[in-house]
Design a protein around this motif. Structure first.
Motif, mmCIF file in Angstrom:
data_model
loop_
_atom_site.group_PDB
_atom_site.id
_atom_site.type_symbol
_atom_site.label_atom_id
_atom_site.label_comp_id
_atom_site.label_asym_id
_atom_site.label_seq_id
_atom_site.Cartn_x
_atom_site.Cartn_y
_atom_site.Cartn_z
ATOM 1 N N ALA A 148 0.945 -1.225 0.127
ATOM 2 C CA ALA A 148 0.043 0.074 0.081
ATOM 3 C C ALA A 148 0.902 1.266 -0.021
ATOM 4 C CB ALA A 148 -0.965 -0.172 1.223
ATOM 5 N N PHE A 149 0.906 1.709 -1.121
ATOM 6 C CA PHE A 149 1.830 3.222 -1.039
ATOM 7 C C PHE A 149 1.207 4.257 -0.449
ATOM 8 C CE2 PHE A 149 2.828 0.582 -4.997
ATOM 9 C CZ PHE A 149 4.253 0.789 -5.292
ATOM 10 N N ARG A 150 2.385 5.005 0.217
ATOM 11 C CA ARG A 150 2.009 6.207 0.853
ATOM 12 C C ARG A 150 2.882 7.235 0.111
ATOM 13 N NH1 ARG A 150 -1.872 3.899 1.555
ATOM 14 N NH2 ARG A 150 -2.513 2.858 3.484
ATOM 15 N N PHE A 151 2.283 8.620 -0.079
ATOM 16 C CA PHE A 151 2.989 9.599 -0.656
ATOM 17 C C PHE A 151 2.498 10.716 0.001
ATOM 18 C CE2 PHE A 151 -0.736 8.628 -3.104
ATOM 19 C CZ PHE A 151 -1.032 9.872 -3.398
ATOM 20 N N SER A 152 3.462 12.000 -0.099
ATOM 21 C CA SER A 152 3.072 13.248 0.350
ATOM 22 C C SER A 152 1.876 13.828 -0.568
ATOM 23 C CB SER A 152 4.048 14.422 0.372
ATOM 24 O OG SER A 152 3.799 15.412 0.672
ATOM 25 N N ILE A 197 -2.853 2.723 -3.512
ATOM 26 C CA ILE A 197 -2.767 2.972 -2.225
ATOM 27 C C ILE A 197 -3.592 1.980 -1.388
ATOM 28 C CG2 ILE A 197 -2.211 5.398 -2.239
ATOM 29 C CD1 ILE A 197 -5.165 5.960 -1.764
ATOM 30 N N SER A 198 -4.189 0.952 -1.935
ATOM 31 C CA SER A 198 -4.909 0.193 -1.501
ATOM 32 C C SER A 198 -3.900 -1.317 -1.321
ATOM 33 C CB SER A 198 -5.979 -0.515 -2.425
ATOM 34 O OG SER A 198 -5.291 -1.364 -3.346
ATOM 35 N N VAL A 244 4.288 8.253 -7.348
ATOM 36 C CA VAL A 244 3.826 7.626 -6.137
ATOM 37 C C VAL A 244 4.683 6.503 -5.646
ATOM 38 C CG1 VAL A 244 1.903 6.231 -5.196
ATOM 39 C CG2 VAL A 244 1.395 8.459 -6.519
ATOM 40 N N GLY A 292 7.104 6.598 -2.740
ATOM 41 C CA GLY A 292 6.572 5.646 -1.659
ATOM 42 C C GLY A 292 7.790 4.624 -1.353
#
Length: 187
Positions: free
Chosen positions: A13-17, A48-49, A75, A79
């Motif tokens: 699950a990618f996280r980004f600003s 992001i899932s 992304v 990430g």
């Protein structure tokens, strides 16, 4: 078998600003179409899932599929993952390399190309960078599918015009596809 393996594993699950993403998106030199915005949104939601992404983006030439891929690459890289963009021809790989280099010029992202346009020394350096994690995005042809190509932390495989690859190359793509998010672009 491939899809069964993908369905049973949890994806990254990618996280980004959001602020950085908006700055990157604002550097796009054109106005997004409604279809392009929808495709970008769908791809980002998939990324992001916690489920592995396998998304097909289909559109005519000029639709903006490359921008969809660039947003996904942003992304992935922010990430903490590496990105592969696989193109069926050397010329198309070079075009993607130039587009990516231009769009990421203001960001701390290291981009490499592996194709016939690069020397053996450049390809060896790119392969080393992929293995040690110093290369964030690599663009290339089927050379990227070699067993000698190792990644430190591959997270996204972007395939442009998959239908133009041969059966042997598609089988090699399956090996990569089992473990990472996949975005396929086609006309």
């Amino acid at each position: 078998n491939l899809y069964a393996r993908r369905a049973t594993r949890e994806g990254f699950a990618f996280r980004f600003s959001a602020q950085d993403y908006e700055a990157f998106a604002a550097s796009f030199g054109f106005e997004e179409t409604a279809d392009q915005r929808a495709a970008i949104h769908a791809v980002i939601q998939d990324m992001i899932s916690p489920r592995p992404m396998d998304r097909l983006v289909c559109g005519d030439v000029g639709f903006g599929k490359t921008e969809v891929a660039l947003r996904a690459a942003f992304v992935a890289v922010t990430g903490g993952k590496q990105v592969v963009l696989l193109a069926p021809t050397t010329l198309l790989a070079e075009q993607h390399y130039q587009s990516i280099s231009d769009r990421f010029a203001q960001w701390p992202v290291k981009v490499a190309e592996m194709s016939r346009f690069r020397s053996a020394k450049e390809i060896k350096a790119a392969m080393q960078g992929l293995e040690d994690g110093t290369i964030d995005i690599v663009v290339g042809t089927h050379k990227l599918l070699s067993e000698a190509t190792q990644f430190k932390s591959l997270g996204l495989l972007i395939i442009d015009e998959e239908h133009r690859f041969g059966v042997r190359h598609k089988e090699q793509m399956k090996a990569l596809r089992a473990e990472v998010d996949v975005l396929t672009l086609t006309a």
